[in-house]
Motif scaffolding. Structure first.
Motif, PDB file in Angstrom:
ATOM      1  N   GLY A   1       0.810  -1.212   0.000  1.00  0.00           N
ATOM      2  CA  GLY A   1       0.000   0.000   0.000  1.00  0.00           C
ATOM      3  C   GLY A   1       0.840   1.257   0.000  1.00  0.00           C
ATOM      4  O   GLY A   1       0.525   2.233  -0.705  1.00  0.00           O
ATOM      5  N   GLU A   2       1.911   1.251   0.773  1.00  0.00           N
ATOM      6  CA  GLU A   2       2.800   2.413   0.815  1.00  0.00           C
ATOM      7  C   GLU A   2       3.513   2.605  -0.521  1.00  0.00           C
ATOM      8  O   GLU A   2       3.701   3.737  -0.973  1.00  0.00           O
ATOM      9  N   GLN A   3       3.889   1.501  -1.162  1.00  0.00           N
ATOM     10  CA  GLN A   3       4.509   1.617  -2.489  1.00  0.00           C
ATOM     11  C   GLN A   3       3.532   2.186  -3.509  1.00  0.00           C
ATOM     12  O   GLN A   3       3.920   2.958  -4.391  1.00  0.00           O
ATOM     13  N   GLN A   4       2.241   1.814  -3.398  1.00  0.00           N
ATOM     14  CA  GLN A   4       1.251   2.368  -4.320  1.00  0.00           C
ATOM     15  C   GLN A   4       1.084   3.869  -4.097  1.00  0.00           C
ATOM     16  O   GLN A   4       0.982   4.647  -5.052  1.00  0.00           O
ATOM     17  N   MET A   5       1.076   4.286  -2.844  1.00  0.00           N
ATOM     18  CA  MET A   5       1.015   5.719  -2.538  1.00  0.00           C
ATOM     19  C   MET A   5       2.232   6.443  -3.117  1.00  0.00           C
ATOM     20  O   MET A   5       2.110   7.539  -3.682  1.00  0.00           O
ATOM     21  N   LEU A   6       3.393   5.822  -2.996  1.00  0.00           N
ATOM     22  CA  LEU A   6       4.609   6.431  -3.512  1.00  0.00           C
ATOM     23  C   LEU A   6       4.571   6.521  -5.031  1.00  0.00           C
ATOM     24  O   LEU A   6       4.977   7.527  -5.626  1.00  0.00           O
ATOM     25  N   ALA A   7       4.079   5.471  -5.686  1.00  0.00           N
ATOM     26  CA  ALA A   7       3.972   5.495  -7.152  1.00  0.00           C
ATOM     27  C   ALA A   7       3.041   6.605  -7.611  1.00  0.00           C
ATOM     28  O   ALA A   7       3.313   7.303  -8.604  1.00  0.00           O
ATOM     29  N   MET A   8       1.954   6.804  -6.886  1.00  0.00           N
ATOM     30  CA  MET A   8       1.038   7.890  -7.227  1.00  0.00           C
ATOM     31  C   MET A   8       1.671   9.248  -6.945  1.00  0.00           C
ATOM     32  O   MET A   8       1.562  10.184  -7.743  1.00  0.00           O
ATOM     33  N   GLY A   9       2.345   9.361  -5.804  1.00  0.00           N
ATOM     34  CA  GLY A   9       3.024  10.614  -5.486  1.00  0.00           C
ATOM     35  C   GLY A   9       4.093  10.955  -6.500  1.00  0.00           C
ATOM     36  O   GLY A   9       4.241  12.125  -6.904  1.00  0.00           O
ATOM     37  N   ARG A  10       4.834   9.959  -6.951  1.00  0.00           N
ATOM     38  CA  ARG A  10       5.870  10.169  -7.958  1.00  0.00           C
ATOM     39  C   ARG A  10       5.272  10.690  -9.254  1.00  0.00           C
ATOM     40  O   ARG A  10       5.862  11.536  -9.940  1.00  0.00           O
ATOM     41  N   ALA A  11       4.082  10.201  -9.605  1.00  0.00           N
ATOM     42  CA  ALA A  11       3.406  10.694 -10.804  1.00  0.00           C
ATOM     43  C   ALA A  11       2.909  12.125 -10.613  1.00  0.00           C
ATOM     44  O   ALA A  11       2.994  12.954 -11.518  1.00  0.00           O
ATOM     45  N   LEU A  12       2.425  12.426  -9.432  1.00  0.00           N
ATOM     46  CA  LEU A  12       1.810  13.729  -9.200  1.00  0.00           C
ATOM     47  C   LEU A  12       2.816  14.871  -9.149  1.00  0.00           C
ATOM     48  O   LEU A  12       2.471  16.011  -9.484  1.00  0.00           O
ATOM     49  N   VAL A  13       4.067  14.600  -8.742  1.00  0.00           N
ATOM     50  CA  VAL A  13       5.032  15.701  -8.639  1.00  0.00           C
ATOM     51  C   VAL A  13       5.366  16.314  -9.991  1.00  0.00           C
ATOM     52  O   VAL A  13       5.891  17.428 -10.056  1.00  0.00           O
ATOM     53  N   SER A  14       5.023  15.623 -11.087  1.00  0.00           N
ATOM     54  CA  SER A  14       5.260  16.211 -12.410  1.00  0.00           C
ATOM     55  C   SER A  14       4.141  17.160 -12.828  1.00  0.00           C
ATOM     56  O   SER A  14       4.208  17.781 -13.893  1.00  0.00           O
ATOM     57  N   GLY A  15       3.092  17.275 -11.996  1.00  0.00           N
ATOM     58  CA  GLY A  15       2.007  18.193 -12.298  1.00  0.00           C
ATOM     59  C   GLY A  15       1.162  17.801 -13.481  1.00  0.00           C
ATOM     60  O   GLY A  15       0.943  18.615 -14.388  1.00  0.00           O
ATOM     61  N   PRO A  16       0.642  16.573 -13.512  1.00  0.00           N
ATOM     62  CA  PRO A  16      -0.090  16.123 -14.703  1.00  0.00           C
ATOM     63  C   PRO A  16      -1.448  16.799 -14.855  1.00  0.00           C
ATOM     64  O   PRO A  16      -2.069  17.237 -13.885  1.00  0.00           O
ATOM     65  N   LYS A  17      -1.906  16.847 -16.112  1.00  0.00           N
ATOM     66  CA  LYS A  17      -3.283  17.209 -16.433  1.00  0.00           C
ATOM     67  C   LYS A  17      -4.131  15.939 -16.584  1.00  0.00           C
ATOM     68  O   LYS A  17      -5.323  15.950 -16.327  1.00  0.00           O
ATOM     69  N   VAL A  18      -3.463  14.882 -17.048  1.00  0.00           N
ATOM     70  CA  VAL A  18      -4.112  13.586 -17.251  1.00  0.00           C
ATOM     71  C   VAL A  18      -3.349  12.540 -16.451  1.00  0.00           C
ATOM     72  O   VAL A  18      -2.132  12.397 -16.607  1.00  0.00           O
ATOM     73  N   LEU A  19      -4.047  11.819 -15.588  1.00  0.00           N
ATOM     74  CA  LEU A  19      -3.428  10.785 -14.762  1.00  0.00           C
ATOM     75  C   LEU A  19      -3.970   9.429 -15.189  1.00  0.00           C
ATOM     76  O   LEU A  19      -5.185   9.196 -15.170  1.00  0.00           O
ATOM     77  N   LEU A  20      -3.066   8.539 -15.591  1.00  0.00           N
ATOM     78  CA  LEU A  20      -3.417   7.181 -15.991  1.00  0.00           C
ATOM     79  C   LEU A  20      -3.071   6.236 -14.848  1.00  0.00           C
ATOM     80  O   LEU A  20      -1.927   6.207 -14.388  1.00  0.00           O
TER      81      LEU A  20
END
Length: 235
Positions: free
Chosen positions: A139-158
């Motif tokens: 669960g913590e790794q999934q949170m980290l994977a999502m956080g890693r994606a979000l720091v790039s400032g996406p408009k579209v999240l897959l």
């Protein structure tokens, strides 16, 4: 925000996607459901150019991104949280977040998330920031994977199978974050095996079979459609 138009994708001689078309609007969640092996992950990989479509168009905010390199697609505001998380296990939580954040700044991303905002979204990561990612729970790794994606400032999240292998309480937390991200204006495309989670989150559901969209409806209509659930979802 995201438009996929008549996309065909091959792996070698194998024709995987057969004319997939779907749209995800800003501030909305759209979900793709289907049995294993029907092309859901290939769809995600086609959008971010891990594998390039042989035919069709993919647009973000009206701008075509079909066939661009993956890092250029990220610059356009599209980020993938892959199935299986794929965090950098030998790096700390803070390093997993800092490296993509600095890259986003250097690449000129308009509004990258601050790392502090990720910690506010996932408080558990703050407590683990000096731990190696490989030592985190699933669960913590999934949170980290999502956080890693979000720091790039996406408009579209897959999001490719974000609930896979997680305890129900963690799934509930992840689900709440996804709903909040849509409220903040992100366009979210979700591939999921968790039928109930997908129906709670998405305003529109796409069902895939053999590389094609075979059904599109509201979650309420799909919940009542016994034929589609039995034929294409094994329910």
């Amino acid at each position: 925000m995201l438009e996929v138009k008549d996309v065909h994708t091959y792996y070698g001689d194998s024709h995987i996607l057969h004319g997939v078309t779907l749209t995800v609007h800003q501030g909305h969640v759209r979900a793709v459901l289907g049995r294993n092996g029907v092309g859901k992950t290939t769809l995600m990989h086609s959008i971010v150019s891990f594998v390039k479509p042989s035919k069709g168009r993919i647009l973000v905010g009206g701008e075509e991104i079909t066939g661009l390199s993956t890092h250029r697609i990220m610059r356009k505001g599209v980020t993938l949280v892959p199935q299986g998380r794929r965090v950098f296990k030998s790096l700390s939580v803070a390093e997993n977040l800092t490296i993509p954040f600095l890259c986003a700044q250097e690449e000129g991303q308009a509004e990258p998330w601050g790392i502090e905002k990720v910690y506010e979204t996932f408080p558990t990561l703050r407590a683990r920031e000096h731990n190696r990612a490989g030592n985190l729970s699933g669960g913590e790794q999934q949170m980290l994977a999502m956080g890693r994606a979000l720091v790039s400032g996406p408009k579209v999240l897959l999001l490719d199978e974000p609930s896979e292998g997680l305890a129900p309480i963690i799934v509930q937390q992840i689900e709440g974050v996804i709903a909040d991200l849509a409220k903040q204006g992100l366009a979210v495309l979700l591939v999921e095996q968790n039928f109930n989670m997908a129906l709670r989150l998405a305003g529109r559901i796409f069902v895939m079979s053999r590389g094609q969209i075979v059904h599109e409806s509201t979650p309420e209509d799909l919940a009542d459609n016994k034929e589609i659930k039995a034929r294409f979802l094994g329910m």
